[in-house]
Every structure is written in C-alpha cells, then in structure tokens.
Design a protein around this motif. Sequence first.
Motif, PDB file in Angstrom:
ATOM      1  N   ALA A 161       0.222 -10.988   0.707  1.00 14.79           N
ATOM      2  CA  ALA A 161       0.379  -9.613   0.240  1.00 14.79           C
ATOM      3  C   ALA A 161       1.439  -9.247  -0.955  1.00 14.79           C
ATOM      4  O   ALA A 161       1.309  -8.230  -1.096  1.00 14.79           O
ATOM      5  CB  ALA A 161       0.608  -8.311   1.425  1.00 14.79           C
ATOM      6  N   HIS A 184       3.770   2.903   8.746  1.00 11.84           N
ATOM      7  CA  HIS A 184       4.294   3.043   7.264  1.00 11.84           C
ATOM      8  C   HIS A 184       5.497   3.620   7.599  1.00 11.84           C
ATOM      9  O   HIS A 184       5.910   3.172   6.972  1.00 11.84           O
ATOM     10  CB  HIS A 184       3.547   4.471   7.265  1.00 11.84           C
ATOM     11  N   PRO A 238      -3.021  -2.420  -7.221  1.00 12.57           N
ATOM     12  CA  PRO A 238      -3.282  -1.670  -8.479  1.00 12.57           C
ATOM     13  C   PRO A 238      -5.183  -1.821  -9.004  1.00 12.57           C
ATOM     14  O   PRO A 238      -5.354  -0.235  -9.568  1.00 12.57           O
ATOM     15  CB  PRO A 238      -2.364  -2.870  -9.866  1.00 12.57           C
ATOM     16  N   PHE A 283      -5.458  -0.986  -0.999  1.00  5.09           N
ATOM     17  CA  PHE A 283      -4.505   0.876  -1.528  1.00  5.09           C
ATOM     18  C   PHE A 283      -3.179  -0.379  -2.733  1.00  5.09           C
ATOM     19  O   PHE A 283      -3.408   0.999  -2.868  1.00  5.09           O
ATOM     20  CB  PHE A 283      -4.582   1.524  -0.036  1.00  5.09           C
ATOM     21  N   SER A 284      -3.210  -0.348  -1.865  1.00  2.00           N
ATOM     22  CA  SER A 284      -1.379  -0.922  -2.817  1.00  2.00           C
ATOM     23  C   SER A 284      -1.913  -2.179  -3.388  1.00  2.00           C
ATOM     24  O   SER A 284      -1.505  -2.263  -4.990  1.00  2.00           O
ATOM     25  CB  SER A 284      -0.722  -2.566  -1.865  1.00  2.00           C
ATOM     26  N   GLN A 336      -3.970  -0.464   3.789  1.00  2.00           N
ATOM     27  CA  GLN A 336      -3.197  -0.240   3.093  1.00  2.00           C
ATOM     28  C   GLN A 336      -2.816  -1.291   2.371  1.00  2.00           C
ATOM     29  O   GLN A 336      -2.717  -1.747   0.871  1.00  2.00           O
ATOM     30  CB  GLN A 336      -1.777  -0.419   3.663  1.00  2.00           C
ATOM     31  N   ALA A 337      -3.461  -2.794   2.194  1.00  2.00           N
ATOM     32  CA  ALA A 337      -3.209  -3.829   1.495  1.00  2.00           C
ATOM     33  C   ALA A 337      -4.006  -3.648   0.295  1.00  2.00           C
ATOM     34  O   ALA A 337      -4.440  -3.741  -0.989  1.00  2.00           O
ATOM     35  CB  ALA A 337      -3.887  -4.685   2.649  1.00  2.00           C
ATOM     36  N   GLY A 378      -6.275  -7.002  -2.306  1.00  2.00           N
ATOM     37  CA  GLY A 378      -6.015  -6.799  -1.205  1.00  2.00           C
ATOM     38  C   GLY A 378      -6.688  -6.731  -0.416  1.00  2.00           C
ATOM     39  O   GLY A 378      -6.419  -6.665   0.313  1.00  2.00           O
ATOM     40  N   ARG A 403       5.313  -2.276  -2.193  1.00  2.00           N
ATOM     41  CA  ARG A 403       3.915  -1.969  -1.800  1.00  2.00           C
ATOM     42  C   ARG A 403       3.321  -2.855  -0.963  1.00  2.00           C
ATOM     43  O   ARG A 403       3.287  -3.465   0.260  1.00  2.00           O
ATOM     44  CB  ARG A 403       3.127  -1.524  -2.486  1.00  2.00           C
ATOM     45  N   GLY A 404       3.691  -4.469  -1.211  1.00  2.00           N
ATOM     46  CA  GLY A 404       3.264  -5.520  -1.362  1.00  2.00           C
ATOM     47  C   GLY A 404       4.076  -5.850   0.328  1.00  2.00           C
ATOM     48  O   GLY A 404       3.846  -6.210   1.993  1.00  2.00           O
ATOM     49  N   TRP A 411      -7.033  -0.523  -6.849  1.00  2.65           N
ATOM     50  CA  TRP A 411      -7.738  -0.173  -6.192  1.00  2.65           C
ATOM     51  C   TRP A 411      -7.861   1.311  -7.201  1.00  2.65           C
ATOM     52  O   TRP A 411      -9.777   2.183  -6.848  1.00  2.65           O
ATOM     53  CB  TRP A 411      -7.239   0.374  -4.706  1.00  2.65           C
ATOM     54  N   MET A 439       4.178  -4.678   7.880  1.00  8.23           N
ATOM     55  CA  MET A 439       3.279  -3.581   8.674  1.00  8.23           C
ATOM     56  C   MET A 439       2.960  -4.172   9.780  1.00  8.23           C
ATOM     57  O   MET A 439       2.284  -4.296  10.834  1.00  8.23           O
ATOM     58  CB  MET A 439       2.617  -2.763   8.121  1.00  8.23           C
ATOM     59  N   SER A 443       0.885 -10.096  -3.745  1.00  4.18           N
ATOM     60  CA  SER A 443      -0.080  -8.867  -4.952  1.00  4.18           C
ATOM     61  C   SER A 443       0.166  -8.553  -4.899  1.00  4.18           C
ATOM     62  O   SER A 443      -0.363  -7.457  -6.164  1.00  4.18           O
ATOM     63  CB  SER A 443      -1.351  -9.116  -3.608  1.00  4.18           C
ATOM     64  N   ASP A 444       1.552  -7.424  -4.887  1.00  2.32           N
ATOM     65  CA  ASP A 444       1.977  -6.835  -5.212  1.00  2.32           C
ATOM     66  C   ASP A 444       2.125  -7.091  -6.767  1.00  2.32           C
ATOM     67  O   ASP A 444       2.891  -8.033  -7.488  1.00  2.32           O
ATOM     68  CB  ASP A 444       3.484  -5.810  -4.521  1.00  2.32           C
ATOM     69  N   PRO A 445       1.898  -6.039  -7.537  1.00  7.38           N
ATOM     70  CA  PRO A 445       1.356  -6.325  -9.333  1.00  7.38           C
ATOM     71  C   PRO A 445       3.493  -6.161  -9.715  1.00  7.38           C
ATOM     72  O   PRO A 445       3.936  -6.583 -10.978  1.00  7.38           O
ATOM     73  CB  PRO A 445       0.840  -5.585  -9.588  1.00  7.38           C
ATOM     74  N   VAL A 502       3.766  -4.109   3.212  1.00  5.91           N
ATOM     75  CA  VAL A 502       2.225  -4.656   3.918  1.00  5.91           C
ATOM     76  C   VAL A 502       2.512  -5.565   5.272  1.00  5.91           C
ATOM     77  O   VAL A 502       2.153  -5.546   5.704  1.00  5.91           O
ATOM     78  CB  VAL A 502       1.522  -4.935   3.102  1.00  5.91           C
TER      79      VAL A 502
END
Lengths: 395, 395
Positions: free
Chosen positions: A205, A276, B210, B207-208, B204-205, B227, A226-227, B212, A233, A208-210, A230
């Motif tokens: 996760a 969240h 980019p 939606f995170s 959420q993964a 994601g 964001r990653g 998406w 969470m 995967s976040d840019p 996730v």
Amino acid sequence: MVISEKQDEKCENNQENLVQKLVFPEGLLLENGQKLAPLEVAYQTYGQLSEAKDNAILICHALTGDQYVSGINPITKKLGWWSKMVGPGLPIDTDKYFVICSNVLGSCMGTTGPRSVREDISTARRWGAEFPEITIKDMIDTQKMLVDSFGIDRLFAVIGGSMGGMQALQWAVSYPEHVYSVMPIATSSFHSAQNIAFNEVGRQAIFSDPDWREGEYWRYGVTPYRGLAVARMMAHITYLSEDALNRKFGRKLQENLKDSSVPIFGERFQVASYLHYQGSNFVRRFDANSYVTISRAMDWFDLSQMHDGDLVRAFANVQSRFCVISLSSDWLFPTSRSRAIVQALNRVGARVSFVEITTDKGHDAFLLEEPDLDLTIQGFLSGIEEQRRLENYAS
Amino acid sequence: MVISEKQDEKCENNQENLVQKLVFPEGLLLENGQKLAPLEVAYQTYGQLSEAKDNAILICHALTGDQYVSGINPITKKLGWWSKMVGPGLPIDTDKYFVICSNVLGSCMGTTGPRSVREDISTARRWGAEFPEITIKDMIDTQKMLVDSFGIDRLFAVIGGSMGGMQALQWAVSYPEHVYSVMPIATSSFHSAQNIAFNEVGRQAIFSDPDWREGEYWRYGVTPYRGLAVARMMAHITYLSEDALNRKFGRKLQENLKDSSVPIFGERFQVASYLHYQGSNFVRRFDANSYVTISRAMDWFDLSQMHDGDLVRAFANVQSRFCVISLSSDWLFPTSRSRAIVQALNRVGARVSFVEITTDKGHDAFLLEEPDLDLTIQGFLSGIEEQRRLENYAS
C-alpha cells in the motif's frame, strides 16, 4: 561514546521536545554485516537508578511505539502509551524501579533510522529507502549499548508487548546473564505466514502511493500519506478482536447520515470513520520508511532460525525467569504461540510462568484497561524481587 | 424483454467470448429508488431444463466471481470456479439439473455494472463511479427476472458460498414460494464490523491509487491496478486460514534468494510472492468500480435490518428447505454466524439442517477440494428430491 542532550533537528514531528539521546560514534555492526555509524539512541527514563544498579527495567515498544512510555508524550501532548502501567504506585512502579525505554533502531522518534542524515557519505542526505535492513537482534544490541552506558550489568526485567515481546525474548536469548527476568506479552517467537502477509500488504500500500517516490519522498517534500494510512488502517483491524469491533461499532451508522436515503459516494459506517481517524492520525506522527524497515524486521524474526527451527535449542542458554502473557482474543499473536514459547522454555528447565488474560479486546488489550494484566505484571515483579532477595541472602 | 445472444462489446476482457445475455429494456427499480434501465444480464446455463421446469438450480457467485461456474471459462481459459462441483455426474449433476449462473448486478462480466455505457443520458459514457448504490436484494431481483424469462416458477435450489450465500438467503426471504430449497455456504446474515472494516480498507487502497481518478479512470485510459491489487491481496489473506498459510508457505523463502545474504529492497518470503501473484492476476480480470460497488453491497447486507435486528422476524415467511453449511476454519464468516442463521430458522419452524465442514483451509475451502462438502451438497439435493417426490405423490 558521546552523551548529549540536545534538540533533535532531524525528526520533524519532534521540534519542541528535548530528546534524551546518546550518540555512539563507533556505531553498531548489524546482523547483515553492515556497519551503522554513528548510532544515535533516543530514550526516556523514569524513576531513580539504585546505587547497586539493580532496579532497572527495560521496556520495549511495539512497531509504531516510542520511548514516551509514561507521563505526557511531548510530541502528541497525550499520555504516554503505557502511562496506566508505568509510574509512581503503578504496576511498574517508578518509585521502586528505574525504567528505561528507548526508541527502537529504524524508527523515527530520535533513534537512528531512515529519516536520519547519513554521515557515511560526503553529500548530506537522509538514509530513506537505503537504510540497511535491520533485525530485532539489532534493536536489542542497540538497547544493550544504552543499558551499558548506565553501568547496568543486569536488568531486573525486560518487558514488552507485541514486537516489544519479541525484543524481550531476544534479550533472554542473546544476553542471558544480563537479564534477571523477562515478560513477553502478546507476542510470538516467530512471524507467521499470516503475519508476514498482512505486513506485506501494508508495505505494498505504501509503495503504491505515488508520493512514495521509491522511498525518497523527503527529497521532493512529499509524504506517502495515503499509502501509509491504508497500511495503518489494515494493521489496526488486526489489533482488535471481532468481538471488540462488534461491541464498539457493530453496524452503526454515522449519526448525521442515519436519515439519509440518498446514496452518497462515501462511507456511512462508524467503523469506517474510526479507521479513517486512526489512519490520518498515524501518518502525522510516523515515517513511511520506518514503517517499512521495522515491519520487515518483524517479518524476519524467528528465534529458532539459527537452530533448524528448534525453539528448544534457541532457549538452551537462557537464565532469566519468564512470565509469558497472552491475550485470549488476540488473533494476531494467538495464545497458541505463547504456549509454544512456554513449552520450549519448560524443555530447557527455565523458570517460567504463563498467564492467559481473558479479554475480548484483541491484541491491543495490553495497551488498554485490563486489570488482570496489571495484577499479573505487578505480581510477577513482586515475586521475583522476593526471590532475588532470598537468593542474595543465601549467597 | 429482448433476448439476445451477442458478442459483448463493453467488457474489454471478454472479446472472444460469446456471452449469453438477456436485455430488459424496462430495467429494474433498485432498492434505493433509482431506476436502472436498460438492464443486461449475462449468464450461463448447464444441463437441460425439464419439461415441468422443476429441475433448475440457481448458483450465486461470490464478490469477484462470474457466471462461468463449470467447464472452461472463456475469459481466463481456465476451469470454471466450481467445475469440481458442477457438471455431469458431479455433486450438482448437470445430467439431472438445469444449472443457471448469472453475473451479479454491478459486476463486470457482462451484466450491467459500472463499466456499462449509460443509456439514460444523451452523451455516451460509462457509469463509472456514478453507478447507483446497489444491494444484495437488487442482485437477486435481477436474477428473478432471468429465472422468470425461462418460465421457471420455482427453483429447485439456490446455492451459493460467501456473497453467493447472502443471495441464497435473500432469495428464501424475498421469494419464499419460488425457492424449494436453499444452501447458504460459508456465509452470514449480515456483514460484521470486521467484515466492513476489511472492505473499507480495500476501497481506500483503490481510492488512494492516483489512477483511480475519482472512478473515471476509463476516461483517461488508465486503471488503478496497484490499489486494486492491494485490495485483493488483503482480501485474499482473509479467505485463507492461518493454518493453511502456515502449511502452504510458513516462513519459506523464494528459492533463488535462499543463499543471498545481501539485503535487497524486495520481498523474499514465498507468501509475499504468492500475494503479488494473486493481486496482479486479479487486476487483469476485474474492474475497480465493480469491486467498490459490490463490496459496498456486501457491507449493506443485514437480513434483519428491516426487522429491528430480529433475524427470526426476517425469516417469518420462509418456505424453503435449508441446508446451512459452515467451514470450521473460516474466520471471515465463522461457524457462529451460520449457527445464528440456523437458530433463527429453527425459531420459525423452518426445515433446516446444518453441517460444519471440518477443514483447515479457511473461507476459500468451499472452492477447493473438500470431499465432505461434495457429499453434503449431493446428499442434501438427493434428499430433497426424494422429499419432493413423496410430497407430489401425497398431493
């Protein structure tokens, strides 16, 4: 060794805090063969070290914990993570014991980690994703240097839950003569396939976040919020029991949405909002590279790996008294794992007691209000204190 | 109602397949009040419908399943997802029964879903994230239209596992006189807080990612692969038991990395590679908006919600014979949930039997080799066939 008490300039979250810190210029030789130098260790102490230096308790924190175990955490301005357990008159009584807690190697609260600036190369830059792969053994070797700096030869106790419990077990194995007693709580002697799987998804996760930018997000002034949220969470679900989630949230809806029959593209269940909240709170205080580094150290943990999978042999030289504690509704590190530890310790004739705390709160119960846990910890410490008195009297 | 058998042009993964499809121009009134028209239903049938139209079995698929239950799936070129259960001479014997399986509403294998082109607005565009919020009830209402189109008044059985089991239960409640028997497998009458929590993290993964793009990725020619892969990897952990993961992978390393002592910034455990494989395979065949839509439908599922949480009242009018099946190591929908269903059915005097299959394979066991499950399904179908013969003879 240079002892300094200085404003931490590297940990952005930490600006207002006067961090207690030791710097070891000679550094540490890691298990993977790399030398990490200099080595900084951020720590907190509570209570007074006795003249005989025999009342020190080392507390080891979990994956995302820190050294602020009691009182007010200067970063979050909230109570320390175990303030219900550690303090004057509390089960781990700082009127009697000298409590040490240090931020683990690889973390981001002052101890050397991916956020630290490298001093092994000429260009000033942070370690980031190039931070060496570390192990639980490396973490406790770092703690050993800190403990030695106090002139403490033998810790009265090493106590920790979850990853803290892994460190406690590693202490008993690696430094048998330097640990009088050990309390591993809600932990395991190895990370299982499921444990690794959850950690791996959390890391994916993050990757995967840019804004991860191959771990060099700090260069670009971004953070993979964001990653990381996730990952947190998901991990948070594993810290709670299904019963706890059902009791706390069940299928309850957010108050302001109860009467809404219009479909919205958002979440309506309270449990989702709670996650969240957990995720967004976490990313403000934690570093993504530290999360990756420490979660990998957990994955690599297997006390028996040097002994062909034989935990009994791993425990062959232990000298400590053990109190192994599990939590009945913990499915991340279930009671069966603690039982395996106890069985192996019994096989080597170690002095070990075992308590399963009945709770429906899951893995996180060791951080929550759990009177039986308080009684168990207090009782064990009183008991071994009495034992040691008798031993000293006899010798 | 227009019956067509045409090349599906909307489902990119589906080009070579001759999809069996019904189109209902008048559409469906959804539970949320929206009208979804036209409605397309992609389905497969196996075996022959008897002249009396009394040998039809509806099989309901799970979250990411499809209509290709038996034989070769023309999209993946692999065996259908329940080909070990459905076919000539198999427990659900297509020499005797007429088996129907349709792609659920909101999915992406031919039935109307987020990937479908809207016909309610003048500009041709896909639904994407604007696809209406749907429910399990909407799914079975869609199936009911399909079943009616065959002139079938009463299904001999409705069978499904996981979300398929939710649909089976909903059939028994919503269309009591049209279902002779029901087999809900590894399922629940409601989605719990933990079930919702895992789904929420998966969303959420997505939606995170980019790519998406607020669900309009199709406009930009991108797909939120990463994601969606993270969501799938996490979900996959919940489908397996800890024992199954330990037995299959344990702490085993990738073969080519065993001798490597050089730290690499990658994963070395087999379980991690397995999850990567699961994730990357999945994103090739599934649509992110469908995943979001269907996972939300599962979250909303609670048979008792119209009855103040009283499942007994929800079952007040059922007429079907039930065989409720749980899997002993399923922690996503544990046996306790099946037991609650059985208890509520007993309270209304329903004809219900209950079998817990002993397996260590977790939730996914219903899709795997599990001889006891085969025997249970076959035995139940034979039994009710005999019962119905006696009833017909008596009347």
